[in-house]
Design a protein around this motif. Structure first.
Motif, PDB file in Angstrom:
ATOM      1  N   SER A 100     -37.464 -19.332 -31.580  1.00 35.42           N
ATOM      2  CA  SER A 100     -38.377 -18.227 -31.607  1.00 35.42           C
ATOM      3  C   SER A 100     -39.014 -17.994 -32.744  1.00 35.42           C
ATOM      4  N   LEU A 101     -38.313 -18.165 -33.989  1.00 38.30           N
ATOM      5  CA  LEU A 101     -38.784 -17.930 -35.318  1.00 38.30           C
ATOM      6  C   LEU A 101     -39.693 -19.040 -35.755  1.00 38.30           C
ATOM      7  N   LEU A 102     -39.375 -20.229 -35.376  1.00 42.54           N
ATOM      8  CA  LEU A 102     -40.625 -21.291 -35.703  1.00 42.54           C
ATOM      9  C   LEU A 102     -41.755 -21.016 -34.826  1.00 42.54           C
ATOM     10  N   LEU A 103     -41.796 -20.671 -33.433  1.00 42.02           N
ATOM     11  CA  LEU A 103     -42.875 -20.577 -32.755  1.00 42.02           C
ATOM     12  C   LEU A 103     -43.598 -19.638 -33.143  1.00 42.02           C
ATOM     13  N   LYS A 104     -43.270 -18.551 -33.976  1.00 40.60           N
ATOM     14  CA  LYS A 104     -43.806 -17.374 -34.228  1.00 40.60           C
ATOM     15  C   LYS A 104     -44.366 -17.599 -35.519  1.00 40.60           C
ATOM     16  N   ALA A 105     -43.849 -18.340 -36.286  1.00 39.99           N
ATOM     17  CA  ALA A 105     -44.346 -18.876 -37.663  1.00 39.99           C
ATOM     18  C   ALA A 105     -45.331 -19.853 -37.400  1.00 39.99           C
ATOM     19  N   ARG A 106     -45.372 -20.757 -36.451  1.00 44.71           N
ATOM     20  CA  ARG A 106     -46.412 -22.019 -36.137  1.00 44.71           C
ATOM     21  C   ARG A 106     -46.400 -22.087 -34.629  1.00 44.71           C
ATOM     22  N   PRO A 107     -47.394 -21.070 -34.139  1.00 41.43           N
ATOM     23  CA  PRO A 107     -47.494 -21.109 -32.719  1.00 41.43           C
ATOM     24  C   PRO A 107     -48.027 -22.707 -32.236  1.00 41.43           C
ATOM     25  N   ASP A 108     -48.790 -23.213 -32.958  1.00 42.86           N
ATOM     26  CA  ASP A 108     -49.126 -24.736 -32.291  1.00 42.86           C
ATOM     27  C   ASP A 108     -47.985 -25.749 -32.861  1.00 42.86           C
ATOM     28  N   ILE A 109     -47.183 -25.409 -33.322  1.00 41.83           N
ATOM     29  CA  ILE A 109     -46.176 -26.462 -33.687  1.00 41.83           C
ATOM     30  C   ILE A 109     -45.772 -27.493 -32.732  1.00 41.83           C
ATOM     31  N   LYS A 110     -45.666 -27.448 -31.569  1.00 40.06           N
ATOM     32  CA  LYS A 110     -45.562 -28.526 -30.435  1.00 40.06           C
ATOM     33  C   LYS A 110     -46.606 -29.405 -30.684  1.00 40.06           C
ATOM     34  N   LYS A 111     -47.911 -28.995 -30.664  1.00 39.51           N
ATOM     35  CA  LYS A 111     -49.014 -30.039 -30.486  1.00 39.51           C
ATOM     36  C   LYS A 111     -49.068 -30.813 -32.101  1.00 39.51           C
ATOM     37  N   GLU A 112     -48.713 -30.199 -33.122  1.00 40.42           N
ATOM     38  CA  GLU A 112     -49.016 -30.756 -34.506  1.00 40.42           C
ATOM     39  C   GLU A 112     -47.618 -31.699 -34.443  1.00 40.42           C
ATOM     40  N   LEU A 113     -46.242 -31.581 -34.159  1.00 39.16           N
ATOM     41  CA  LEU A 113     -45.283 -32.383 -34.136  1.00 39.16           C
ATOM     42  C   LEU A 113     -45.732 -33.585 -33.140  1.00 39.16           C
ATOM     43  N   SER A 114     -46.120 -33.268 -32.007  1.00 40.29           N
ATOM     44  CA  SER A 114     -46.336 -34.499 -31.008  1.00 40.29           C
ATOM     45  C   SER A 114     -47.454 -35.441 -31.751  1.00 40.29           C
ATOM     46  N   GLU A 115     -48.498 -34.965 -32.172  1.00 40.72           N
ATOM     47  CA  GLU A 115     -49.413 -36.000 -32.712  1.00 40.72           C
ATOM     48  C   GLU A 115     -49.044 -36.679 -33.825  1.00 40.72           C
ATOM     49  N   ALA A 116     -48.069 -35.870 -34.711  1.00 44.61           N
ATOM     50  CA  ALA A 116     -47.397 -36.538 -35.708  1.00 44.61           C
ATOM     51  C   ALA A 116     -46.438 -37.616 -35.251  1.00 44.61           C
ATOM     52  N   ALA A 117     -45.610 -37.430 -34.535  1.00 45.62           N
ATOM     53  CA  ALA A 117     -44.480 -38.234 -33.924  1.00 45.62           C
ATOM     54  C   ALA A 117     -45.447 -39.470 -33.310  1.00 45.62           C
ATOM     55  N   ILE A 118     -46.599 -39.344 -32.465  1.00 47.34           N
ATOM     56  CA  ILE A 118     -47.127 -40.577 -31.867  1.00 47.34           C
ATOM     57  C   ILE A 118     -47.712 -41.328 -33.014  1.00 47.34           C
ATOM     58  N   LEU A 119     -48.378 -40.591 -34.093  1.00 43.66           N
ATOM     59  CA  LEU A 119     -48.837 -41.229 -35.071  1.00 43.66           C
ATOM     60  C   LEU A 119     -48.020 -42.121 -36.064  1.00 43.66           C
ATOM     61  N   LYS A 120     -46.592 -41.509 -36.212  1.00 46.59           N
ATOM     62  CA  LYS A 120     -45.761 -42.284 -36.943  1.00 46.59           C
ATOM     63  C   LYS A 120     -45.244 -43.534 -36.124  1.00 46.59           C
ATOM     64  N   ALA A 121     -45.232 -43.417 -34.998  1.00 47.73           N
ATOM     65  CA  ALA A 121     -44.653 -44.536 -33.992  1.00 47.73           C
ATOM     66  C   ALA A 121     -45.593 -45.601 -33.887  1.00 47.73           C
ATOM     67  N   LYS A 122     -46.913 -45.368 -33.853  1.00 51.63           N
ATOM     68  CA  LYS A 122     -47.941 -46.149 -34.128  1.00 51.63           C
ATOM     69  C   LYS A 122     -47.920 -46.814 -35.254  1.00 51.63           C
ATOM     70  N   ASN A 123     -47.558 -46.420 -36.346  1.00 52.35           N
ATOM     71  CA  ASN A 123     -47.524 -47.093 -37.673  1.00 52.35           C
ATOM     72  C   ASN A 123     -46.220 -47.597 -37.835  1.00 52.35           C
ATOM     73  N   GLU A 124     -45.349 -47.523 -36.734  1.00 54.66           N
ATOM     74  CA  GLU A 124     -44.103 -48.142 -37.016  1.00 54.66           C
ATOM     75  C   GLU A 124     -43.076 -47.380 -38.054  1.00 54.66           C
ATOM     76  N   ASP A 125     -43.324 -46.159 -38.217  1.00 50.76           N
ATOM     77  CA  ASP A 125     -42.410 -45.535 -39.010  1.00 50.76           C
ATOM     78  C   ASP A 125     -41.446 -44.969 -38.128  1.00 50.76           C
ATOM     79  N   TRP A 126     -40.356 -45.855 -37.615  1.00 48.37           N
ATOM     80  CA  TRP A 126     -39.603 -45.476 -36.387  1.00 48.37           C
ATOM     81  C   TRP A 126     -38.748 -44.418 -36.741  1.00 48.37           C
ATOM     82  N   ASP A 127     -37.989 -44.639 -38.027  1.00 49.61           N
ATOM     83  CA  ASP A 127     -37.104 -43.408 -38.111  1.00 49.61           C
ATOM     84  C   ASP A 127     -37.611 -41.850 -38.362  1.00 49.61           C
ATOM     85  N   ILE A 128     -38.679 -41.762 -38.797  1.00 51.89           N
ATOM     86  CA  ILE A 128     -39.488 -40.434 -38.863  1.00 51.89           C
ATOM     87  C   ILE A 128     -40.074 -40.003 -37.771  1.00 51.89           C
TER      88      ILE A 128
END
Length: 381
Positions: free
Chosen positions: A79-107
């Motif tokens: 709840s604390l994270l979502l209050k501070a960053r309401p769009d955090i799910k979208k931000e993280l999803s986009e970041a995860a997909i980008l890292k996977a495309k770049n084969e930054d697997w661990d991140i």
């Protein structure tokens, strides 16, 4: 990252009453310890309230969400994270997909773990995690790291199963799992997945599905028709793959021969026969099987058939024919480091050291993590 190692990069603090953070102050419960990310993950970090940043707390929370899902305060941290960053799910999803495309697997894996901790019931994240592990396995297998690839395939399977068990049903889970089963040569389960996808989307109008959805339905039906026409969901076919891949080649060859007796024009079956024979070192018999595969409908559209044929030809010291087979394989899959490296091995066997180096260097340009190409270059240095 190992969960224990990841959790070592944070510490917990108790903040005094009415403590605030920057202009975007978070309303913090002073009775609950806060996870804080160390500024230097390898240092001990002495806590200084005057230097504490909101980002340190949010990063600490993400680490807890990823690696400490049984934490008694995890609901509060979400709840604390979502209050501070309401769009955090979208931000993280986009970041995860980008890292996977770049084969930054661990991140990418760490971000997907945090996303699942943030919203455990989000089946889209679960499906994206399955796709991530699936592609990571493919990448490792291209590098001939088969044990690692198998481990990531097992992870992918677990998340595909979770996504397919979702309520309400998630059609894309079945569509993507179908391709995962195809990769495993498990045509029976692949067919079931594609049939389920069509059943789940049959009442949805194509205009609602959109161009991509219409393509998926047509593609699913095409694969079902192909499996049916070649009887690839036959029990002998599945048993043959399982046995050969587990090192029981002789038993697997018996199964695939039983299949071929009544399905002599299925290129996949001849390929599997050749694969088993090649693993046993029976290169002439394997070569003939791969040639049969190429003569069957669709057989000459698969780069692996030419690549396997080339391996047999190399073992028979027929380097000119091996090179021609690999050229055809490369025309079908131009960025395959496996094929490029095999061209390097042909050059090596012919004593063309400079040419071999160029092939291994090219393989590393496409994939700097290719251990086989790197090892060969180091040996030739």
């Amino acid at each position: 990252m190992n969960p224990a190692s990841a959790l070592d990069t944070i510490y917990y603090i108790m903040l005094p009453e009415n403590f605030s953070l920057s202009r975007n102050a978070l309303h913090i419960d002073a009775a609950i310890p806060l996870p804080v990310q160390k500024k230097d993950k390898d240092a001990s970090d002495v806590f200084n309230p005057a230097e504490l940043s909101q980002e340190q707390i949010l990063s600490g929370i993400l680490t807890v969400l990823a690696y400490d899902k049984r934490n008694e305060h995890i609901g509060y941290y979400r709840s604390l994270l979502l209050k501070a960053r309401p769009d955090i799910k979208k931000e993280l999803s986009e970041a995860a997909i980008l890292k996977a495309k770049n084969e930054d697997w661990d991140i990418a894996e760490e971000i997907f773990a945090a996303l699942r901790g943030l919203d455990p019931d989000d089946m889209i994240t679960v499906l994206n995690t399955a796709l991530f592990f699936d592609e990571r396995a493919n990448s490792y297998r291209r590098l001939n790291l088969h044990e690692d690839a198998d481990a990531y395939d097992n992870d992918a399977f677990a998340y595909y199963k979770m996504a397919m068990d979702a309520e309400p049903a998630l059609p894309d889970a079945f569509f993507n799992a179908g391709f995962f089963y195809l990769k495993q040569h498990n045509y029976r389960d692949a067919k079931d997945c594609f049939e389920t996808y069509i059943a789940l989307t049959c009442d949805i109008d194509n205009s609602t599905l959109g161009e991509n959805g219409t393509y998926k339905k047509e593609r699913a039906q095409e694969i079902i028709n192909n499996i049916n026409s070649q009887n690839m969901d036959d029990a002998h076919f599945k048993a043959a793959y399982d046995l050969i891949s587990s090192g029981q080649e002789e038993k697997g060859l018996e199964e695939i021969r039983l299949f071929i007796q009544s399905h002599q024009k299925v290129w996949n079956a001849w390929f599997m026969l050749g694969w088993g024979l090649r693993r046993l070192g029976r290169y002439e018999d394997a070569k003939q099987s791969f040639l049969e595969a190429l003569n069957c409908p669709g057989g000459n559209a698969n780069s692996d058939t030419y690549n396997e044929l080339a391996i047999c030809l190399m073992e028979q010291q027929n380097y000119a024919e091996a090179r021609r087979a690999l050229a055809k394989a490369l025309a079908l899959e131009s960025e395959s480091t496996k094929i490029i490296s095999n061209l390097g091995f042909v050059a090596l066997k012919e004593g063309k050291i400079a040419e071999a180096k160029k092939y291994f260097e090219t393989a590393l340009e496409f994939n700097p993590e290719d251990k086989i190409a790197r090892a060969q270059l180091e040996a030739l240095a």
